[in-house]
Design a protein around this motif. Structure first.
Motif, PDB file in Angstrom:
ATOM      1  N   ILE A 156      -0.796  38.036 -29.974  1.00 17.46           N
ATOM      2  CA  ILE A 156       0.020  38.169 -31.182  1.00 17.46           C
ATOM      3  C   ILE A 156      -0.274  39.543 -31.779  1.00 17.46           C
ATOM      4  N   PRO A 157       0.550  40.553 -31.418  1.00 14.73           N
ATOM      5  CA  PRO A 157       0.268  41.911 -31.843  1.00 14.73           C
ATOM      6  C   PRO A 157       0.684  42.216 -33.289  1.00 14.73           C
ATOM      7  N   SER A 158       1.495  41.357 -33.904  1.00 10.77           N
ATOM      8  CA  SER A 158       1.947  41.635 -35.262  1.00 10.77           C
ATOM      9  C   SER A 158       2.263  40.333 -35.983  1.00 10.77           C
ATOM     10  N   CYS A 159       2.626  40.447 -37.240  1.00 14.30           N
ATOM     11  CA  CYS A 159       3.008  39.274 -38.010  1.00 14.30           C
ATOM     12  C   CYS A 159       4.005  39.688 -39.090  1.00 14.30           C
ATOM     13  N   GLY A 210       4.624  26.091 -34.275  1.00  8.62           N
ATOM     14  CA  GLY A 210       4.579  27.479 -34.715  1.00  8.62           C
ATOM     15  C   GLY A 210       3.809  28.426 -33.822  1.00  8.62           C
ATOM     16  N   CYS A 211       3.986  29.718 -34.120  1.00  9.43           N
ATOM     17  CA  CYS A 211       3.410  30.759 -33.258  1.00  9.43           C
ATOM     18  C   CYS A 211       1.897  30.864 -33.366  1.00  9.43           C
ATOM     19  N   PHE A 212       1.301  30.345 -34.427  1.00 11.32           N
ATOM     20  CA  PHE A 212      -0.150  30.408 -34.557  1.00 11.32           C
ATOM     21  C   PHE A 212      -0.814  29.117 -34.111  1.00 11.32           C
ATOM     22  N   PRO A 263       6.987  51.349 -41.167  1.00  9.13           N
ATOM     23  CA  PRO A 263       6.910  51.234 -39.715  1.00  9.13           C
ATOM     24  C   PRO A 263       7.783  50.140 -39.112  1.00  9.13           C
ATOM     25  N   SER A 264       8.472  49.326 -39.904  1.00 11.35           N
ATOM     26  CA  SER A 264       9.247  48.245 -39.303  1.00 11.35           C
ATOM     27  C   SER A 264      10.468  47.938 -40.156  1.00 11.35           C
ATOM     28  N   PRO A 265      11.443  47.232 -39.567  1.00  9.12           N
ATOM     29  CA  PRO A 265      12.611  46.840 -40.364  1.00  9.12           C
ATOM     30  C   PRO A 265      12.253  45.781 -41.403  1.00  9.12           C
ATOM     31  N   ILE A 266      13.055  45.710 -42.453  1.00 10.78           N
ATOM     32  CA  ILE A 266      12.875  44.728 -43.511  1.00 10.78           C
ATOM     33  C   ILE A 266      14.143  43.892 -43.567  1.00 10.78           C
ATOM     34  N   LEU A 267      13.991  42.568 -43.614  1.00  8.87           N
ATOM     35  CA  LEU A 267      15.130  41.657 -43.658  1.00  8.87           C
ATOM     36  C   LEU A 267      15.235  41.022 -45.036  1.00  8.87           C
ATOM     37  N   PHE A 268      16.468  40.901 -45.526  1.00  9.49           N
ATOM     38  CA  PHE A 268      16.747  40.189 -46.774  1.00  9.49           C
ATOM     39  C   PHE A 268      17.827  39.162 -46.479  1.00  9.49           C
ATOM     40  N   TYR A 269      17.609  37.904 -46.885  1.00  4.49           N
ATOM     41  CA  TYR A 269      18.653  36.891 -46.733  1.00  4.49           C
ATOM     42  C   TYR A 269      18.440  35.781 -47.753  1.00  4.49           C
ATOM     43  N   ARG A 270      19.562  35.213 -48.205  1.00  2.15           N
ATOM     44  CA  ARG A 270      19.538  34.177 -49.232  1.00  2.15           C
ATOM     45  C   ARG A 270      19.039  32.867 -48.629  1.00  2.15           C
ATOM     46  N   ILE A 271      18.117  32.180 -49.345  1.00  6.56           N
ATOM     47  CA  ILE A 271      17.619  30.880 -48.889  1.00  6.56           C
ATOM     48  C   ILE A 271      17.970  29.762 -49.871  1.00  6.56           C
TER      49      ILE A 271
END
Length: 112
Positions: free
Chosen positions: A69-72, A53-55, A96-104
Protein backbone atom coordinates in the motif's frame (compact mmCIF):
# COMPACT_ATOMS: atom_id res chain seq x y z
CA UNK A 1 -27.59 -5.49 1.27
CA UNK A 2 -27.68 -7.29 4.61
CA UNK A 3 -31.44 -6.77 4.88
CA UNK A 4 -32.00 -8.08 1.36
CA UNK A 5 -29.76 -11.11 1.89
CA UNK A 6 -31.36 -11.89 5.27
CA UNK A 7 -34.80 -11.89 3.65
CA UNK A 8 -33.88 -14.92 1.50
CA UNK A 9 -35.06 -18.30 2.79
CA UNK A 10 -31.70 -20.03 2.34
CA UNK A 11 -29.68 -17.30 4.13
CA UNK A 12 -28.92 -17.12 7.85
CA UNK A 13 -27.42 -13.80 8.93
CA UNK A 14 -24.67 -13.99 11.55
CA UNK A 15 -22.83 -10.88 12.71
CA UNK A 16 -19.36 -10.78 14.24
CA UNK A 17 -15.73 -9.86 13.74
CA UNK A 18 -13.71 -12.31 11.66
CA UNK A 19 -10.53 -13.47 13.39
CA UNK A 20 -9.26 -15.77 10.64
CA UNK A 21 -10.13 -17.58 7.45
CA UNK A 22 -10.45 -21.37 7.36
CA UNK A 23 -8.09 -22.47 4.62
CA UNK A 24 -8.15 -26.08 3.41
CA UNK A 25 -5.44 -26.87 0.83
CA UNK A 26 -5.50 -23.34 -0.58
CA UNK A 27 -9.30 -23.04 -0.68
CA UNK A 28 -11.18 -20.81 1.76
CA UNK A 29 -13.94 -22.89 3.34
CA UNK A 30 -15.23 -20.38 5.91
CA UNK A 31 -14.30 -18.09 8.78
CA UNK A 32 -13.65 -18.11 12.50
CA UNK A 33 -15.42 -15.13 14.08
CA UNK A 34 -16.27 -13.55 17.41
CA UNK A 35 -19.65 -12.04 18.35
CA UNK A 36 -20.12 -8.75 20.23
CA UNK A 37 -20.43 -10.64 23.52
CA UNK A 38 -17.10 -12.44 22.91
CA UNK A 39 -18.33 -15.90 21.87
CA UNK A 40 -16.21 -17.55 19.17
CA UNK A 41 -17.76 -19.47 16.28
CA UNK A 42 -16.81 -21.13 13.01
CA UNK A 43 -18.97 -20.68 9.92
CA UNK A 44 -18.40 -22.71 6.74
CA UNK A 45 -20.02 -22.20 3.35
CA UNK A 46 -19.50 -23.10 -0.32
CA UNK A 47 -18.71 -19.43 -0.99
CA UNK A 48 -16.83 -17.02 1.31
CA UNK A 49 -16.62 -13.35 0.28
CA UNK A 50 -14.03 -11.11 1.93
CA UNK A 51 -15.07 -7.46 1.60
CA UNK A 52 -13.62 -5.52 4.49
CA UNK A 53 -11.47 -2.88 2.77
CA UNK A 54 -7.96 -2.22 1.54
CA UNK A 55 -6.42 -2.27 5.03
CA UNK A 56 -7.86 -5.69 5.78
CA UNK A 57 -5.57 -8.20 7.47
CA UNK A 58 -7.54 -10.93 5.68
CA UNK A 59 -7.01 -9.42 2.23
CA UNK A 60 -3.25 -9.42 2.66
CA UNK A 61 -3.23 -13.16 3.32
CA UNK A 62 -5.28 -13.83 0.16
CA UNK A 63 -3.27 -11.84 -2.38
CA UNK A 64 -0.37 -13.25 -4.34
CA UNK A 65 1.93 -11.44 -4.92
CA UNK A 66 1.68 -9.67 -1.59
CA UNK A 67 -0.04 -6.29 -1.66
CA UNK A 68 1.93 -3.13 -1.00
CA UNK A 69 0.00 0.00 0.00
CA UNK A 70 2.15 2.86 -1.30
CA UNK A 71 -0.35 5.65 -0.58
CA UNK A 72 -3.64 6.51 1.07
CA UNK A 73 -6.50 8.99 0.82
CA UNK A 74 -7.31 11.69 3.33
CA UNK A 75 -10.92 12.86 3.35
CA UNK A 76 -12.57 16.05 4.50
CA UNK A 77 -16.32 16.67 4.72
CA UNK A 78 -17.35 20.19 3.69
CA UNK A 79 -20.70 21.32 5.06
CA UNK A 80 -23.10 23.80 3.41
CA UNK A 81 -20.87 24.43 0.37
CA UNK A 82 -21.71 24.51 -3.32
CA UNK A 83 -19.75 23.07 -6.24
CA UNK A 84 -19.59 24.98 -9.55
CA UNK A 85 -21.63 22.34 -11.44
CA UNK A 86 -24.47 20.69 -9.51
CA UNK A 87 -24.81 16.89 -9.81
CA UNK A 88 -21.21 16.51 -11.01
CA UNK A 89 -18.01 15.37 -9.34
CA UNK A 90 -15.02 17.70 -9.63
CA UNK A 91 -11.34 16.86 -10.10
CA UNK A 92 -8.66 19.40 -9.24
CA UNK A 93 -5.27 18.53 -10.72
CA UNK A 94 -2.82 19.49 -8.00
CA UNK A 95 0.70 18.66 -6.94
CA UNK A 96 1.43 16.04 -5.62
CA UNK A 97 -1.94 14.42 -6.39
CA UNK A 98 -5.41 15.12 -7.75
CA UNK A 99 -8.18 16.26 -5.40
CA UNK A 100 -11.75 14.99 -5.78
CA UNK A 101 -14.92 16.80 -4.70
CA UNK A 102 -18.36 15.17 -4.83
CA UNK A 103 -21.69 15.59 -3.06
CA UNK A 104 -22.59 12.87 -0.52
CA UNK A 105 -25.77 14.46 0.91
CA UNK A 106 -27.91 17.54 0.47
CA UNK A 107 -25.59 19.52 2.78
CA UNK A 108 -22.22 17.72 2.54
CA UNK A 109 -19.42 17.48 -0.01
CA UNK A 110 -16.57 15.00 0.36
CA UNK A 111 -13.08 16.20 -0.52
CA UNK A 112 -10.52 13.42 -1.14
Amino acid sequence: MREKAASLLNVKLEEGTVASLIDLKGTIKGVQYKTKNGQEFIACAPLTIVCDGCFSNLRRSLCNPKVDIPSCFVALILENCELPYPNHGHVVLADPSPILFYRISSSEIRCL
